[in-house]
Write an enzyme that holds these catalytic residues in place. Sequence first.
Site, PDB file in Angstrom:
ATOM      1  N   ASP A 415     -25.282   6.880  26.548  1.00 18.27           N
ATOM      2  CA  ASP A 415     -26.578   7.270  26.217  1.00 18.27           C
ATOM      3  C   ASP A 415     -27.423   7.900  27.546  1.00 18.27           C
ATOM      4  O   ASP A 415     -26.835   7.310  28.594  1.00 18.27           O
ATOM      5  CB  ASP A 415     -27.397   6.198  25.538  1.00 18.27           C
ATOM      6  CG  ASP A 415     -28.329   6.711  24.656  1.00 18.27           C
ATOM      7  OD1 ASP A 415     -28.881   7.836  24.603  1.00 18.27           O
ATOM      8  OD2 ASP A 415     -29.079   5.990  23.765  1.00 18.27           O
ATOM      9  N   GLU A 418     -30.234  12.095  31.412  1.00 17.43           N
ATOM     10  CA  GLU A 418     -31.240  13.205  31.378  1.00 17.43           C
ATOM     11  C   GLU A 418     -32.163  13.115  32.284  1.00 17.43           C
ATOM     12  O   GLU A 418     -32.431  14.085  33.292  1.00 17.43           O
ATOM     13  CB  GLU A 418     -31.803  13.743  30.184  1.00 17.43           C
ATOM     14  CG  GLU A 418     -30.908  13.694  28.924  1.00 17.43           C
ATOM     15  CD  GLU A 418     -30.586  12.325  28.281  1.00 17.43           C
ATOM     16  OE1 GLU A 418     -29.744  12.461  27.412  1.00 17.43           O
ATOM     17  OE2 GLU A 418     -31.189  11.547  28.455  1.00 17.43           O
ATOM     18  N   ASP A 481     -32.385  11.921  19.459  1.00 16.33           N
ATOM     19  CA  ASP A 481     -33.394  11.219  18.609  1.00 16.33           C
ATOM     20  C   ASP A 481     -34.162  12.304  17.693  1.00 16.33           C
ATOM     21  O   ASP A 481     -35.152  12.840  18.153  1.00 16.33           O
ATOM     22  CB  ASP A 481     -34.286  10.590  19.545  1.00 16.33           C
ATOM     23  CG  ASP A 481     -33.784   9.494  20.182  1.00 16.33           C
ATOM     24  OD1 ASP A 481     -33.023   9.031  19.999  1.00 16.33           O
ATOM     25  OD2 ASP A 481     -34.507   8.959  21.363  1.00 16.33           O
TER      26      ASP A 481
END
Length: 773
Positions: A415, A418, A481
């Site tokens: 995960d 970024e 998400d």
Amino acid sequence: MKFSNGCWLDKEGYTLKSPTEVYDTRRAEKDITIYAPFEHIAHRGKTLDDGMLTIKISSPLEDVICVKLSHHIGTKNIGPHHEIHKKNESVIKVEETEDKLVFSSGDLHARLNKKDLWNLEFYNSKQHLTSSQDKAMSYVLTDEKKPYMRDQLSIDIGELIYGLGERFGAFTKNGQTIDVWNEDGGTGSEQAYKNIPFYISNKGYGVLVNHPEKVSFEIGSEKVSKVQFSVEGESLEYFIINGPTMKEVLEKYTTLTGKPSLPPAWSFGLWLSTSFTTNYDEETVNSFINGMIERDIPLDVFHFDCFWMKEFEWCNFTWDDRVFPDPKKMLERLKEKGLKICLWINPYIGQKSVLFEEGMEKGYLLKRKDGSVWQWDKWQAGLGIVDFTNPDACKWFESKLEELIDMGVDSFKTDFGERIPTDVVYFDGSDPKKMHNHYAYLYNKIVFELLQRKLGKQQAVVFARSAAVGSQKFPVHWGGDCWSTYPSMAETLRGGLSFSLSGFSYWSHDIAGFEHGATPDLYKRWTQFGLLSSHSRYHGNTEYKVPWMYDEEAVDVTRFFTKLKCSLMPYLYQNACESTETGIPMMRPMVLEFTDDESCHYLDRQYMLGDKFLVAPIFNETGDVNYYLPKGKWTNFLTNEIVQGEKWHKENHGYMTLPLMVKEHSIVAVGSVDYKAEYDYTDNVTFHVFELIEDEEATAHIYNPQGEKVASITGKRQENVCIFETHGLTQPYHILLRNIHNVTSLNAGTFINEDRGTTITTQGNLVRVTLGE
């Protein structure tokens, strides 16, 4: 980034200079350099006090031309750089006359005017592709003396632009401004987790801007007939990739940047997550897994999200002993049930983690310019970021994961990656602006290659959110998400389709949405879509995503579509293996498969799953769906209804069906196992045959879970006779002739009529079927 004020003026605060003529050229063995001053050199005095662009044209591989524009070539070129795979066998031809210069690589040609207006034109033997026309190439200087380089490539009438990563807005990119800059913005904004400076045109060419830093695109937005791309600095490099088909563009692009790795067969099965902020322990985990088993729902992977570790300590890579006192024994018990295990990780170390001080003392975390550790409180209090340009930091990070793999973990959800700051100093001196996007590549590469070393090349898979150029080598990626709404379900699909046209073969998403709660209706509709994606995972934020939390019908829908996917694994894995060889994605936008059908060019609510299945998810509570079928006869795999193509269709579906259409002249291998994704795909296989076209050969191949082609079948219809020939099948198999009920004889085996058609059971390598009138 816009530099113009209409068609004639520069935007206030910017000065643009463009080449006016070819003043001189210099040829080398593999390239040619053009010297193009900013002013016409009418006499020797004009060679003073202005400047020029130095333009180098080369070819890294056949049918790919590289153009590099430089203002000052002495500027230090600090990395990182994309990994570009060059092949020296590219045959280069250069023709130069008084009027023109032509540089050729394969069937791709770059022609530059040496007289009249500046024009660098790209074409193949079939057509003109695009061109950099007068004043398109520009050196830009702001009033603050900040330099930029830009080029503009022409867009033709009816030409559409796609790709640029996983983008959730309009599928066709014409009219959009897009900055290639990874950000954690969810699926509902212009921001994207996976930004790729590569676009592909329906004319059959692609463009990769070879810069890891921010690349700003104006796609028919600043100049409506141009794609403009610009970067900060003194140089700009890009590749023109010739098809001439869109599929061939992707093949060559992935040859240039890396072919996707083949995920293990088990990864195509259903993944179930604990979800994010839910409370769970071993008892809860077992209740979910046993609940799936009791309800006869196949499950291949169980995923532990963030709270397998203690709060505030992500990442410490240590199980929370308050709820998992003996994780090794727990994993052994779970694996006895046939499950693979995935754990959530990220590249951040919270200040409360026991690893923070160790990472700080040893210099494993990103630093500020004053030498202190870069920290902030977003996500985890006082978190630091692992510096993957430091080899020792990589080994340290890997050692923590290695302990978990030795404990029984099979995969990691990689995960984040970024929100990477630019006000930092890297161990190897990398440019932090260039590292912002490229960090995702290093992060996932380290984890993926560790899994390969520990578990074997055929067993490595991650579940990644961020990506950069080349990250297709480290599958799988998921959409991030999304919201539990139908509009978010649609934007999720748009993101996946754009991603697939950016060189990525495998993709997943959070079934039923991540944010907020899903309705039972949405859960069931998204389940259909999710189980007809390359990879399938239930995951959420605040709610468990097991189907019985919604209603009993959700259980039935989950069971049906999970079993359907398992049974389709011979077909799906064939496409996966071929995708690894070619770079053509498993989930394909309609324009990629049917480029000649202009009705397909804008379609973003349906897609091809492999080369034979068309999927049209349902995006509403009424069960209504509008979808388009290209030319030919199509058969709904679930209902067996034959539907005519080259037209739109409006239908209504319950939760057990949707438009899952098989195109005519298809043979689809369907497995005999529907309770797991990995098995012997040749065992008792059934070949479903759909609407063979007279005198044309149809084929299907079967690959084993190791990615090896082990069997195949060909079929041809000649008037009232169908002939099938198989190779590599050593045990009985079946042929189901869909919607054919008039078999009169066959040379080997037996046949019976059923509702869907005629099923032949045989062991022969050559089967001749005679049909009645």
